[in-house]
Write a protein that holds these residues in place. Structure first.
Motif, short mmCIF file in Angstrom:
data_model
loop_
_atom_site.label_atom_id
_atom_site.label_comp_id
_atom_site.label_asym_id
_atom_site.label_seq_id
_atom_site.Cartn_x
_atom_site.Cartn_y
_atom_site.Cartn_z
N LEU A 158 0.84 -1.19 0.00
CA LEU A 158 0.00 0.00 0.00
C LEU A 158 0.87 1.24 0.00
O LEU A 158 1.74 1.40 0.86
CB LEU A 158 -0.92 -0.01 1.23
CG LEU A 158 -1.86 1.16 1.41
CD1 LEU A 158 -2.69 1.37 0.17
CD2 LEU A 158 -2.77 0.91 2.59
N TYR A 183 -6.64 -3.78 5.28
CA TYR A 183 -6.99 -2.91 4.15
C TYR A 183 -6.65 -1.46 4.43
O TYR A 183 -6.45 -0.67 3.52
CB TYR A 183 -8.48 -3.05 3.81
CG TYR A 183 -8.77 -4.26 2.97
CD1 TYR A 183 -9.23 -5.43 3.54
CD2 TYR A 183 -8.54 -4.23 1.60
CE1 TYR A 183 -9.48 -6.55 2.77
CE2 TYR A 183 -8.77 -5.34 0.82
CZ TYR A 183 -9.24 -6.50 1.41
OH TYR A 183 -9.47 -7.61 0.65
N GLY A 184 -6.60 -1.12 5.69
CA GLY A 184 -6.27 0.25 6.05
C GLY A 184 -4.79 0.51 6.20
O GLY A 184 -4.39 1.61 6.55
N ASP A 209 -5.65 -7.21 -0.94
CA ASP A 209 -5.34 -6.81 0.42
C ASP A 209 -3.91 -6.35 0.59
O ASP A 209 -3.58 -5.75 1.60
CB ASP A 209 -5.69 -7.92 1.43
CG ASP A 209 -5.15 -9.27 1.04
OD1 ASP A 209 -5.92 -10.24 1.08
OD2 ASP A 209 -3.95 -9.37 0.72
N ASN A 227 -9.04 -1.13 -5.68
CA ASN A 227 -10.07 -0.32 -5.04
C ASN A 227 -10.69 -1.03 -3.84
O ASN A 227 -11.66 -0.57 -3.29
CB ASN A 227 -11.17 0.00 -6.05
CG ASN A 227 -11.77 -1.28 -6.62
OD1 ASN A 227 -11.35 -2.38 -6.28
ND2 ASN A 227 -12.74 -1.13 -7.50
N GLY A 228 -10.12 -2.16 -3.42
CA GLY A 228 -10.64 -2.76 -2.20
C GLY A 228 -10.73 -4.27 -2.18
O GLY A 228 -11.23 -4.82 -1.22
N TRP A 229 -10.26 -4.96 -3.21
CA TRP A 229 -10.19 -6.42 -3.15
C TRP A 229 -8.79 -6.89 -2.80
O TRP A 229 -8.60 -7.77 -1.98
CB TRP A 229 -10.61 -7.03 -4.49
CG TRP A 229 -12.08 -7.16 -4.58
CD1 TRP A 229 -12.95 -6.26 -5.07
CD2 TRP A 229 -12.86 -8.26 -4.12
NE1 TRP A 229 -14.22 -6.71 -4.97
CE2 TRP A 229 -14.20 -7.95 -4.39
CE3 TRP A 229 -12.55 -9.47 -3.52
CZ2 TRP A 229 -15.24 -8.81 -4.07
CZ3 TRP A 229 -13.58 -10.33 -3.21
CH2 TRP A 229 -14.91 -10.00 -3.48
N ARG A 278 -4.72 7.63 -6.66
CA ARG A 278 -4.96 7.51 -5.23
C ARG A 278 -3.79 8.01 -4.41
O ARG A 278 -3.77 7.83 -3.19
CB ARG A 278 -5.23 6.05 -4.87
CG ARG A 278 -6.50 5.54 -5.46
CD ARG A 278 -6.89 4.20 -4.86
NE ARG A 278 -8.09 3.74 -5.49
CZ ARG A 278 -8.13 2.97 -6.56
NH1 ARG A 278 -7.00 2.54 -7.09
NH2 ARG A 278 -9.27 2.61 -7.10
N TYR A 311 -2.35 -4.64 -2.09
CA TYR A 311 -2.18 -3.53 -3.03
C TYR A 311 -0.96 -3.72 -3.93
O TYR A 311 -0.29 -2.78 -4.31
CB TYR A 311 -2.07 -2.20 -2.28
CG TYR A 311 -3.29 -1.90 -1.45
CD1 TYR A 311 -3.34 -2.28 -0.11
CD2 TYR A 311 -4.39 -1.27 -2.00
CE1 TYR A 311 -4.47 -2.04 0.65
CE2 TYR A 311 -5.53 -1.02 -1.25
CZ TYR A 311 -5.55 -1.41 0.08
OH TYR A 311 -6.66 -1.16 0.83
N HIS A 352 0.88 5.21 -0.11
CA HIS A 352 0.11 6.45 0.07
C HIS A 352 0.83 7.24 1.15
O HIS A 352 1.27 6.65 2.13
CB HIS A 352 -1.31 6.08 0.52
CG HIS A 352 -2.23 7.25 0.57
ND1 HIS A 352 -2.31 8.09 1.66
CD2 HIS A 352 -3.12 7.72 -0.33
CE1 HIS A 352 -3.21 9.03 1.42
NE2 HIS A 352 -3.71 8.82 0.22
#
Lengths: 334, 651, 314
Positions: free
Chosen positions: B307, B474-475, B508, B504-506, B414, B510, B309
C-alpha cells in the motif's frame, strides 16, 4: 412512617443507579471503541486511503447512525431511544436486526436455566453451611469445607469439560450439550419434550451448582458459628431446648441475614447468564450471546445485553430489599 | 447421617478424579443414533454469515448460496464447467460479446418461471456501483457500464426470448463459463437498493432456482443460531435430489462437533486437522474420513503490504517496497517445517496463486523457487545495503536508498508515490498481524519471528479478530499479515485480486506490478486455451518472484461422515468437484447422495427419557414443596450484621 | 526517595514498629499452626519455587529457532517430554512450569493494584465521610452490581483495541487492568467498614480533638489496624485474580505472548484433546489452577477465622 421513607430512599437509589449504569454503558460502548464505522466496512469495501469514495460511504453510515453529533447530543438521543424501547440494532452479529429480537429468546432460556441453577446452589449451599456450622471443629465440618473450597477453586470450564467427558463421552448416558435433541425434538409429544429438555439440563445444572454452592456454604457456616457463640444461644441451651429447636428458632434465622445480601446479588445475576457453562454446553442463552457479541465486536448488542444484566441486578436487589424489609422491619430503621 | 453424607461426597469427588486416567485409556463410543429423519445434517464451525448472497463471505455461506441459487455454468466432479442456467455460450467477436442461451423450464422456488430478463437483471444489478455493491466484482468488472439512455452494446441485454448478451470492455475469456454470480429473481430484488443489498437486506425468504429451497422459517432459524433447514426442490431442472432435507448445524467449537459426529447426531462434519485426527483416532467403524487439496483452492499466505500512500508510508516500514528484503524473507521461510509442525503435514507446500488442485492452471516454480536458505537470505540483505548492527543484532540500511516504484494509473490517482526513500539507519523492523480464529497462524508467526531474527529482521506480532483485521489490513495498519484466500476453478478470480483492477478494495496487499498487470490482461483476453495457459503461468511466475505474497501452504480439507445412512459419497480427491465445500451449484455430491434403503427406523432413548423425565418432575416437586414450606419464622433479639462482601459468581 | 527508603527501613528494622512486627510474626505462626493454612502455604511456596526455578526444572522456554523444548506436535508422554507436546510441538511440561510464572505474576500484581486502590478509596470514604462516602458508595455499589464476568470480558477486549499501548504489551495490560478493575470494590467495602469502626474509637477521637493532622491519624492509627484485614483480603483477591486470569485465557483474551495454564487448557480444548483421550495435556494445568486457587482460598479462610474471634473454636 419509617417504612415509607425507607421505600422512597430505595427507589431514589434505584433511579440514581440506573442513571449511572446507562451513562457508563453509553460511555463504554458509544464513546470508547473509536470509529465504529471502521468495523462496518467489510472486505472489498475500499481502503481508507481512497478518500473520495470512502467518504461517501462513511458519511452515509454516519448519518444513519447519528455519529456526527456531539457527545451530549448523542447521549440525549441514546436516552430517548432507550425510553422509547429502541435499544439499538445489531451491526455485525445479525446485521440490521433489532437487539430485542435477538435478546428476548435468549433471555428466556437464560432465566430458566440460571434461575433454577441459582436456586439449587443457594439451597444446597445453605443446607451444607448449616450442617457444617453446627458441627464446627469436627471432621465433618472440615470435610465439607474442604470439598466446597475444592469445587469452588476449579475453573468452571475445566469442571464442565470433565463432566462432559465422563458422562457424555465415556459413559454416553447424557447428551453432550444443546438444549434439545436436534431435529427429533419436533417429533416428540409434550411429555417427551419436557423429558428431553430435562435430560439436557442435568449436566449444565450440575456444573453450575458444584461450582457455585460453596460460597453460600462458607458464609452460612461462618455466620452460623458467630451466632452460636452469642450469649443468647448459651441461654437457649441452658433453657434445655432440644438441639433442633435451638437451631430453628434462634440461630439460623439470624445467621441468614448476611447470606441475604449474597442471595439478592446472585438472584440479580441471573439476568446476565452463565457464560462459560452456556458456551461449553451450547445453550442458547444470554451468556453465549454476550460472548458472540464480544467476538463479533457488535457494540450495540453488547451494550444492550449489559444494560439488561445490570438493570436486572439493580431491580432484583431493590425488590428483594423491600421484600426483606417487610419481613424484618428493623432493616428499615438502619 | 451427617458425616456419612460428607464422606459420600468426598468419595464421589475422589472417584471422579481418579477415574479419569483409566477411563481415558480405552474410550468406547457406541453410536447413539437419531437416524431415519432423511435429513442430511452437516456440522460446521464457521457461520453462514448471512442469508443475503451479497453479505455472506464465509465458505459455508457460499455453499449455502450454491444450494439455493444457480449459476450460468456449474462445476462437475472433474472441475469442468457444465451448463446450468445457461445452455451454451458463444462469442461472435473474439470475446468482447458473449451470447448465452438460457435454459427453459427452470422454476423459481415460488413457482414462477425463470426467464432471460432475470439473468440480464442479475448481471446489471451487480455492476451498478462497485462502491456500494462489490460482492461479485471480480467476475463482472469488465462488463461495460451502460451510460444513461443506451440499451445496446453495454451491460447485459435480453436479445431473444431465451437469449442474453453481455458486452465487455475487452475480449473476456472467462465469459465462456466462469461468471459465478447467483442468478436472482428480478421481482424480488429490483426493489432493493445497492447499499441495502450490501449491508442490511436480510433476505428472509431466499428465492432461487437451486436444488434446495429455504425452509419458510429459515430467517428465525438463522437468527437464533438454530440449525438451518433446506428442503428439496421437487421441480429442480436436473431432477429432484434424493435427499429430502439438508440441515446446516453450526457448532461453536470443534469438541462439540466431533462429539456430535461420533454420537451420530450429525451425518457429516467439516473438520479441521485437529478434529480429523480426533475422529481418526476414535477409529469407529461406520465413519469414513477423507482429506486432500481443496477444490475451492484455499491457501494461507504471508502478505507484505505494498500500500503506497503518503499517510500510510509514514507509519509503515518503507523497506517493504524493497524487492531484496521480500526475497530475503522468502528465503528465510521454512515452509516444510511450517507444514509439518503447524499443519501436521496435512497440506501441500505453498507456491503460486493457483492451487495445485487445478491441474490445468497451477504453475510450479522450478529454477526460480525460493529455497529455504538463511545464508543466502543474509547475503541478499547484505548486498542490498542492510548491515547488521552489532549492538542489537538487527539489520538497518547502511545509507539512504531510493526505490523506484511502479504505480498504475488507478494507483497514481490515489496518491501512489513513484519514489520512496528508505532512510539511512532504517531498521528492518516489521509488524505482523494474524487472526484469532486460526491459532496455528499465530504460531507460524511466532516461528517466523524467531527465524527471521537470525537474519536481522525483527517482527512484532499482534492477533486480532478477523473482522477487525479486515479493517486494519486494508487500512494499512500493519507491514505484514498472515491471511487466506480461496478461488475459482477459472484463474481469473484469483489473478484479478492481485491486478490493478482490484486496488479499489479487493487486493489486500495492493500489489501493483506492470508486467503482472500486462500478463493478467493478456490471459483475460486470450480466447485460445493454450495461449491463455501460457499467460496464466507467466503471471504466476512474475507474482511469485515479486514475493508480495509468500504463499505458505495449501491446507487440506477434512471431512468425516457416516456411511450407513447415505451412499454415493465417492472419492473427493479423484473427483475434486464432489467435495462438500464446492460452491458452484449443481453440486455433484448432493445430487447423487441416496438414502440407503432400510435405514428408516426410529430409535430414541425412550426408557432413559422416561426416567429422566420422572426424575426432573420429582426434583421440581421437591423444590416447590421446600420453598413453600418455609413460612415466616419468629426472630430473636440479635443485632443485624453488616453484610459481607461477596466474591463474583463462578459462571 | 531517600525519605521513603528511610521509612521502609524504619518499618522493617527500626524500633518504632517493633510491636507491629511482633504481632505480624505471631499471626503468621498462628496461621502456620493450623493444618489447612499450613497446607495452603506449602502449596503456594511450591509454586513459587516452581516459578523461580523454572529454567532449572524444565529447561529453556520452548523456542522454535533454535529449537528448545520443541518436538513433533501432539506427542504422547515420553522421557524427553514428560507430558508430551502440544499441537505446536511445545513441551507441555515446560509450558506448565513456565505457566506458573504468569499465573502468579498476574495474580499478585493485579491484586496489589486492586488492594491499593481499594484501600485508598475505602480509607477516604470511611474517614472523611458524608459526600465522599456517599459518592464512593455509589461507585462500589455499581461495581458490585454489574454482571461481573461479562464486564471483565468487555473490558479486556475493549482495552485490547485501544491504541494507547504498544502492540505486544496489550494482552498483558488488558488482563491486568480488567482483573484489577473488578477486584478493587471488594477491598474498598471491607476497608471502609473497618475504618468506620476505628474512627469511633476513643483514642482516634482524642487525637483529632488535640488537633492531629489527617495524614498523621491515618498513618499512625488507622493503617496499622487495617493491616491484618488488608492482608487477609489480598490473599482472597489473589485467588480470585488467578481464577479470573484463567477465565480470560479460556476465552483467548489473555496475553498471547505468555502462555498461562488457562491458555494451555484453551489450546487443549481447541485441539480436542479430551476426545482423543490426551488427558496429560489438559489435566495438569487444571489441577495446577485448582491447587493454587485452593491454596490461597484455604489460607484466606483460616485467616478469616483467626481475625474474627467469634469464629474460633469454642
Amino acid at each position: 412512617m419509617n417504612y415509607r421513607r425507607y421505600l422512597t430512599r430505595k427507589l431514589v437509589g434505584l433511579f440514581v443507579t440506573v442513571l449511572l449504569v446507562t451513562t457508563l454503558n453509553f460511555f463504554i460502548f458509544q464513546v470508547l471503541p473509536g470509529d465504529p464505522t471502521r468495523i462496518l466496512i467489510p472486505r472489498g469495501g475500499g481502503s481508507p486511503t481512497d478518500v473520495i469514495n470512502l467518504t461517501t460511504l462513511r458519511n452515509q453510515l454516519i448519518r444513519e447512525w447519528g455519529l456526527d453529533r456531539p457527545v451530549y447530543e448523542r447521549f440525549g438521543i441514546y436516552l430517548l431511544n432507550l425510553i422509547q424501547g429502541n435499544w439499538g440494532t445489531s451491526i455485525t452479529y445479525r446485521p440490521g436486526v433489532d437487539v430485542w429480537t435477538v435478546i428476548v429468546p435468549r433471555l428466556v432460556t437464560t432465566v430458566i436455566f440460571t434461575g433454577t441453577a441459582t436456586i439449587l446452589s443457594i439451597w444446597l449451599g445453605m443446607r451444607l453451611g448449616r450442617f457444617s456450622g453446627w458441627r464446627h471443629g469436627k471432621k465433618s465440618d472440615t470435610t465439607v469445607s474442604l470439598t466446597s473450597l475444592l469445587l469452588y477453586s476449579m475453573p468452571t470450564f475445566w469442571l464442565a469439560i470433565a463432566l462432559i467427558f465422563i458422562f457424555a463421552v465415556y459413559l454416553p448416558i447424557l447428551p453432550t450439550g444443546d438444549e434439545v435433541t436436534p431435529v427429533l425434538y419436533g417429533s416428540y409429544d409434550i411429555w417427551g419434550q419436557i423429558a428431553d429438555r430435562g435430560l439436557h439440563l442435568i449436566l449444565p445444572l450440575t456444573a453450575f451448582v458444584l461450582n457455585n454452592y460453596a460460597i453460600f456454604t462458607l458464609i452460612m457456616r461462618n455466620s452460623l458459628i458467630e451466632e452460636l457463640s452469642e450469649d443468647y444461644m448459651t441461654t437457649a441451651r441452658a433453657k434445655g431446648l432440644s438441639q433442633f429447636q435451638q437451631l430453628r428458632r434462634h440461630a439460623i434465622p439470624n445467621a441468614r441475614l448476611p447470606v441475604a445480601t449474597l442471595v439478592a446479588l446472585y438472584i440479580g445475576w441471573i439476568f446476565s447468564g452463565a457464560i462459560v457453562i452456556e458456551v461449553v454446553f451450547r445453550l442458547n442463552g444470554l451468556g453465549a450471546l454476550t460472548w458472540e457479541a464480544v467476538r463479533n465486536r457488535d457494540f450495540p448488542l453488547l451494550s444492550a445485553i449489559f444494560l439488561v444484566g445490570t438493570l436486572g441486578v439493580v431491580v432484583a436487589n431493590v425488590i428483594l430489599d423491600i421484600a426483606y424489609s417487610y419481613l424484618d422491619p428493623r432493616v428499615a430503621e438502619a | 447421617m451427617g458425616s456419612s453424607r460428607s464422606l459420600a461426597i468426598l468419595a464421589c469427588a475422589c472417584a471422579l478424579v481418579l477415574a479419569i486416567p483409566p477411563a481415558v485409556a480405552e474410550p468406547v463410543y457406541p453410536r447413539t443414533s437419531q437416524r431415519g429423519d432423511n435429513a442430511l445434517t452437516i456440522g460446521h464451525l464457521f457461520a453462514i454469515d448471512s442469508l443475503n448472497p451479497f453479505i455472506g463471505f464465509s465458505n459455508e455461506a457460499y455453499l449455502f448460496y450454491s444450494l439455493v441459487y444457480d449459476y450460468l455454468f456449474s462445476l462437475d466432479e472433474q472441475q469442468n464447467y457444465v451448463p446450468n442456467i445457461a445452455l451454451s455460450s458463444a462469442t461472435p467477436d473474439g470475446g468482447r460479446t458473449w451470447v448465452y442461451q438460457i435454459r427453459q423450464g427452470v422454476k423459481w422456488h415460488d413457482g414462477n418461471d425463470l426467464n432471460a430478463s432475470d439473468v440480464a437483471f442479475t448481471i446489471n444489478y451487480n455492476i451498478q456501483n462497485f462502491w456500494l455493491l462489490w460482492a461479485y466484482e471480480p467476475y463482472v468488472n469488465q462488463v461495460i457500464q451502460c451510460p444513461v439512455g443506451q440499451t445496446t452494446g453495454c451491460g447485459a441485454q435480453v436479445t431473444g426470448l431465451w437469449e442474453v448478451t453481455i458486452s465487455f470492455e475487452r475480449p473476456f475469456s472467462p465469459g465462456s463459463a466462469a461468471i459465478v454470480v447467483p442468478i436472482l429473481q428480478r421481482a424480488q430484488w429490483e426493489g432493493v437498493t445497492a447499499p441495502e443489498a450490501q449491508y442490511s437486506y436480510p433476505n428472509r425468504n431466499p428465492i432461487g432456482t437451486g436444488p434446495y429451497m429455504a425452509d419458510p422459517d429459515i430467517y428465525n432459524q438463522w437468527l437464533n443460531g438454530n440449525p438451518i433447514v433446506l428442503h428439496r426442490n421437487p421441480s429442480y431442472h436436473f431432477g429432484a435430489p434424493a435427499v429430502e432435507r439438508i440441515v446446516f448445524r453450526l457448532f461453536s467449537d470443534e469438541n462439540a462437533l466431533v462429539a456430535a459426529l461420533i454420537r451420530g447426531e450429525i451425518d457429516v462434519a467439516a473438520l479441521s486437522a485437529a478434529g480429523y485426527d480426533a475422529v481418526d483416532s476414535a477409529n469407529i467403524a461406520g465413519i469414513d474420513l477423507q482429506e486432500g487439496l481443496t477444490v475451492i483452492q484455499y491457501w494461507i499466505d504471508l502478505g507484505i503490504t505494498q500500500l503506497n500512500h503518503p499517510g500510510v508510508n509514514i507509519r509503515l516500514n518503507p523497506a517493504r517496497f524493497d524487492l531484496a528484503v521480500r526475497q530475503a524473507m522468502a528465503h528465510a521461510t521454512d515452509k516444510q517445517f511450517i507444514l509439518q509442525q503447524f499443519y501436521r503435514g496435512k497440506g501441500a507446500l505453498g507456491s503460486t496463486l493457483v492451487s495445485p488442485v487445478s491441474l490445468e492452471w497451477h504453475y510450479e516454480p522450478t529454477a526460480e523457487a525460493f529455497d529455504y536458505n538463511l545464508t543466502k537470505a543474509a547475503q541478499i540483505l547484505e548486498s542490498a545495503g542492510y548491515v547488521v548492527d552489532t549492538g542489537t543484532g538487527l539489520r538497518k540500511a547502511a545509507s539512504a536508498k531510493v526505490l523506484d516504484i511502479y504505480c498504475s494509473p488507478e494507483n497514481l490517482a490515489r496518491g501512489c508515490q513513484t519514489q520512496v526513500t528508505v532512510p539511512q539507519n532504517q531498521d528492518l523492523k516489521f509488524t505482523m498481524v494474524t487472526r484469532v480464529e486460526a491459532p496455528e497462524e499465530r504460531q507460524v508467526a511466532e516461528f517466523l519471528k524467531q527465524t527471521w531474527a537470525q537474519i536481522g529482521i525483527e517482527l512484532t506480532i499482534t492477533t486480532e479478530e478477523e473482522i477487525t483485521m479486515n479493517v486494519d489490513v486494508y487500512g494499512g495498519e500493519f507491514d505484514t499479515y498472515i491471511w487466506w484466500w480461496s478461488a475459482d476453478a477459472d484463474p481469473n478470480y484469483i489473478l484479478a485480486i492481485q491486478s490493478n483492477f482490484t486496488l479499489n478494495g479487493w487486493s489486500d496487499n495492493y500489489y501493483d506490478n506492470e508486467t503482472y498487470n500486462n500478463f493478467y490482461l493478456a490471459q483475460l483476453s486470450a480466447i485460445d486455451a493454450n495461449q491463455r495457459r501460457q499467460y496464466v503461468f507467466d503471471a504466476q511466475r512474475v507474482h511469485y518472484l515479486g514475493a508480495a505474497f509468500i504463499i505458505l501452504v495449501y491446507p487440506y480439507f477434512q471431512y468425516a461422515w457416516w456411511t450407513d445412512e447415505y451412499a454415493g459419497w465417492g472419492d473427493m480427491n479423484a473427483e475434486p468437484g464432489r467435495q462438500l465445500g464446492a460452491f458452484w451449484g449443481k453440486h455433484p455430491l448432493f445430487l447423487e447422495l441416496m438414502p440407503i434403503p432400510g435405514t428408516n427406523f426410529f430409535t430414541s432413548n425412550v426408557v432413559l427419557i422416561a426416567v429422566a423425565g420422572a426424575g426432573a418432575a420429582v426434583a421440581a416437586v421437591a423444590i416447590v414443596f421446600f420453598l413453600v414450606s418455609r413460612g415466616r419464622q419468629k426472630r430473636e433479639e440479635a443485632l443485624p450484621e453488616l453484610p459481607p462482601v461477596p466474591p463474583p459468581p463462578r459462571t | 526517595m531517600g525519605a521513603a527508603f528511610a521509612k521502609l527501613q524504619d518499618i522493617f528494622v527500626g524500633e518504632r514498629y517493633e510491636a507491629t512486627r511482633q504481632k505480624a510474626w505471631n499471626m503468621f505462626v498462628t496461621l502456620a499452626r493450623r493444618p489447612m493454612a499450613a497446607v495452603g502455604l506449602t502449596i503456594i511456596l511450591l509454586f513459587i519455587i516452581m516459578a523461580i526455578f523454572a529454567p532449572w526444572i524444565a529447561g529453556p522456554f520452548p523456542r522454535y529457532f533454535p529449537p528448545a523444548n520443541i518436538g513433533s506436535p501432539n506427542l504422547t508422554p515420553s522421557g524427553q517430554f514428560p507430558l508430551g507436546t502440544d499441537t505446536n510441538g511445545r513441551s507441555n511440561f515446560a509450558l506448565l512450569v513456565y505457566g506458573s510464572r504468569v499465573s502468579l505474576v498476574i495474580g499478585i500484581i493485579a491484586s496489589f493494584i486492586a488492594t491499593g486502590v481499594g484501600t485508598l478509596v475505602g480509607v477516604v470514604a470511611g474517614y472523611y465521610g458524608r459526600f465522599q462516602d456517599q459518592a464512593l458508595s455509589w461507585v462500589t455499589n455499581f461495581f458490585l452490581v454489574i454482571p461481573w464476568l461479562p464486564f471483565v470480558l468487555i473490558v479486556a477486549s475493549v482495552i485490547k483495541e485501544l491504541e494507547l499501548l504498544p502492540v505486544d504489551q496489550r494482552g498483558f495490560w488488558s488482563t491486568l487492568i480488567a482483573i484489577s478493575l473488578v477486584s478493587w470494590p471488594t477491598t474498598a467495602r471491607v476497608v471502609r467498614s473497618k475504618v468506620l469502626s476505628v474512627k469511633t474509637l476513643a483514642y482516634v477521637q482524642r487525637a483529632r480533638a488535640v488537633g492531629a493532622g489527617d495524614g498523621h491519624i491515618m498513618g499512625r492509627h488507622i493503617l496499622p489496624v487495617l493491616g491484618p484485614l488488608i492482608f487477609a483480603n489480598t490473599i482472597l483477591t489473589v485467588s480470585n485474580a488467578i481464577w479470573t486470569e484463567s477465565f480470560l485465557a479460556f476465552f483467548g483474551l489473555s496475553d498471547p505472548n505468555a502462555p498461562s495454564w488457562g491458555t494451555m487448557i484453551e489450546q487443549s480444548w481447541n485441539n480436542l484433546d479430551f476426545i482423543r483421550g490426551a488427558y496429560w495435556a489438559f489435566l495438569p494445568p487444571g489441577i495446577c489452577i485448582t491447587a493454587l486457587v485452593l491454596a490461597f482460598t484455604m489460607v484466606s479462610h483460616v485467616l478469616e477465622e483467626i481475625l474474627n474471634p467469634k469464629l474460633r473454636r469454642r
